[in-house]
Design an enzyme around this catalytic site. Sequence first.
Site, PDB file in Angstrom:
ATOM      1  CE  LYS A 205      -3.427   2.414   2.736  1.00 25.67           C
ATOM      2  NZ  LYS A 205      -4.387   2.399   3.828  1.00 25.67           N
ATOM      3  CD  GLU A 211       9.368  -5.954   7.145  1.00 26.76           C
ATOM      4  OE1 GLU A 211       9.170  -4.823   6.651  1.00 26.76           O
ATOM      5  OE2 GLU A 211       9.084  -6.236   8.326  1.00 26.76           O
ATOM      6  N   GLY A 266      -4.884  -1.639   4.887  1.00 22.68           N
ATOM      7  CA  GLY A 266      -4.070  -2.770   4.427  1.00 22.68           C
ATOM      8  C   GLY A 266      -4.725  -4.115   4.704  1.00 22.68           C
ATOM      9  NE  ARG A 267      -6.561  -3.476  10.814  1.00 24.52           N
ATOM     10  CZ  ARG A 267      -5.894  -2.335  10.937  1.00 24.52           C
ATOM     11  NH1 ARG A 267      -4.739  -2.186  10.322  1.00 24.52           N
ATOM     12  NH2 ARG A 267      -6.372  -1.336  11.648  1.00 24.52           N
ATOM     13  CD  GLU A 352      -1.991  -4.198  11.329  1.00 22.43           C
ATOM     14  OE1 GLU A 352      -0.793  -4.506  11.392  1.00 22.43           O
ATOM     15  OE2 GLU A 352      -2.579  -4.054  10.243  1.00 22.43           O
ATOM     16  CG  HIS A 383      -5.915 -35.574  17.514  1.00 20.41           C
ATOM     17  ND1 HIS A 383      -6.287 -36.734  18.152  1.00 20.41           N
ATOM     18  CD2 HIS A 383      -6.820 -35.384  16.511  1.00 20.41           C
ATOM     19  CE1 HIS A 383      -7.338 -37.250  17.543  1.00 20.41           C
ATOM     20  NE2 HIS A 383      -7.697 -36.443  16.548  1.00 20.41           N
ATOM     21  CE  LYS A 514       5.862  -0.997  10.009  1.00 22.00           C
ATOM     22  NZ  LYS A 514       4.929  -0.309   9.135  1.00 22.00           N
TER      23      LYS A 514
HETATM   24  O1  F6P Z   1       3.263  -2.796   9.723  1.00 25.48           O
HETATM   25  C1  F6P Z   1       1.906  -3.045   9.615  1.00 25.48           C
HETATM   26  C2  F6P Z   1       1.412  -2.724   8.242  1.00 25.48           C
HETATM   27  O2  F6P Z   1       1.345  -1.367   8.058  1.00 25.48           O
HETATM   28  C3  F6P Z   1       0.071  -3.379   7.983  1.00 25.48           C
HETATM   29  O3  F6P Z   1      -0.997  -2.639   8.451  1.00 25.48           O
HETATM   30  C4  F6P Z   1       0.094  -3.522   6.507  1.00 25.48           C
HETATM   31  O4  F6P Z   1      -0.869  -4.416   6.059  1.00 25.48           O
HETATM   32  C5  F6P Z   1       1.513  -4.004   6.304  1.00 25.48           C
HETATM   33  O5  F6P Z   1       2.262  -3.265   7.252  1.00 25.48           O
HETATM   34  C6  F6P Z   1       2.075  -3.829   4.931  1.00 25.48           C
HETATM   35  O6  F6P Z   1       2.065  -2.501   4.516  1.00 25.48           O
HETATM   36  P1  F6P Z   1       2.230  -2.108   3.019  1.00 25.48           P
HETATM   37  O7  F6P Z   1       1.125  -2.716   2.238  1.00 25.48           O
HETATM   38  O8  F6P Z   1       2.195  -0.612   2.983  1.00 25.48           O
HETATM   39  O9  F6P Z   1       3.568  -2.633   2.544  1.00 25.48           O
END
Ligand code: F6P
Length: 548
Positions: A205, A211, A266-267, A352, A383, A514
């Site tokens: 987003k 990452e 995002g979620r 979240e 189990h 972060k």
């Molecule tokens: O660090 C949490 C977050 O901001 C989430 O809310 C989001 O889904 C994820 O990181 C990834 O963010 P992006 O889509 O901006 O890479």
Amino acid sequence: MNSPTALPAWRKLQAHYAQISPLHLRDLFREDPGRAERFSLSLEEIVFDYSKNRITNETLELLLELARQADLSGWIQKMFAGEKINVSERRAVLHTALRNPRGSSVLVDGKDVMPEVHAVLAQMRQFSEAVREGKWRGYTGQPIRDVVNIGIGGSDLGPVMVTNALRPYHSSLRLHFVSNIDGTQLTEVLRDLSPETTLFLISSKTFGTLETLTNARSARAWFLEKAKDPAAVAKHFVAISTNEKAVVAFGIDKKNMFPFWDWVGGRYSLWSAIGLSIVLAIGMDRFEELLAGAHAVDEHFRTAPFEKNIPVLMGLLGVWYNNFFQASTHAVFPYDQYLAFLPAYLQQADMESDGKHVQKDGTPVSVTTGPILWGAPGTNGQHAFFQLLHQGTKLVPADFLIPVQSHNPLGPSDEHHRILLANCLAQTEALLRGKTADEVRTEMEAAGLAADDIARLTPHRTFEGNRPTNTFLFRKLTPRTLGSLIALYEHKIFVQGTVWNIDSFDQWGVELGKQLAQLILPELSGEPARKPHDASTERLLRLVRSRI
Ligand code: F6P
């Protein structure tokens, strides 16, 4: 804005809890033959049975009163109308607009967002058809065989969960997901892939997530090692983002970008272009069925009276256990291997969203907020950790989800699925009823056990029962039903957040880690610390540096 404890219904519920908590579900069912029928609702092909909850008619009335006093209908209207209910980020919350059919309109800052939503859906259709039909060619002229989605959090979990859930609808394209910065994941995914036939979707987003950008750069380096020509990147890398500038700065052409908007959390973004990997897997028609299933739930949530409104009831029951029974977790058990990733997906959606410590106005919350969500597919959990559910000292309200029909009938008369169904029903029954000491004794006497063994074993073999569950029974796991199920949970989360008077749509809690990682990173290469650390972190850093 009212804190929930100031609402008259909250106080009434506290008093009511004292009456309800000693009652046993066994007795509630015995005394009320209509209970199962009355506490059950149907929507689309889903039956929601909430009769195995520790509630009476009065509980429901009080919970519904609480929803009214928290102005739930006002907040629902605000969300659907595009008001900026994500107060800390001053953003609208409009994942519901992503599944609106053509012809509708939703205004954000006076602008109708629906034409853009449908334009991007059309772009996704065109692109996915070209890839799926082999018309989109790689730099050596070969069709695409493998798709790698690089993203994390909401840019990963929704697509992972849905593509796995809808495996029976996949074409021959192979889907892979890379989220973790741990180089192992990318290395393992790329091991068997060929750059000539691989398409990368860089999903972020913000297009600023460390990452994702690091994985994307490494993927591009892997690709260019073979392709050599940077011009070839355009045939193998597309971006999905709200941040055009950052996409272009990364080196992806604007025409290879699928946009979405800051009013999509995002979620809550799998319905947007973030769902492109889903579309590549199952095709646009099926994706539209997923959207339609979610839209049907949106309409239900928006218009059904609260007492017949499934997400409203799910949310209020969540509040009942979280705040009155002090249950700190909520479990989700899909009895469907295809839904194996549902708990992980819901973990982000729920935790979240509702893991917040201040109210919308920034003042501290007066009640506990979001539960710890967890779960695993049935029957595996039985189990492993179900022992604690049945006989432990913690109350764990749980959702059981199961299709009546399997995509993979196996064995005589679909033996596998029958066993699965039997187990799912048996678990909720066992959690409800338990087994009394008398029943245990009678059973052991019938089995011929000696009297002292019976006395010794009875407490161990007794089950208290009275453990609450919801059952979601659906015909089959189709795209439409899956869309509906996800939307039910999304709105449940919103209902809870509304009652708790929190902003369910921001996520400031992920920022601190972060920031600190950015400070620690250069120190790993020997740069001096810009800020002092605590003694433990300091020592661990020294150990890492001495072994690196
Ligand atoms: O660090 C949490 C977050 O901001 C989430 O809310 C989001 O889904 C994820 O990181 C990834 O963010 P992006 O889509 O901006 O890479």
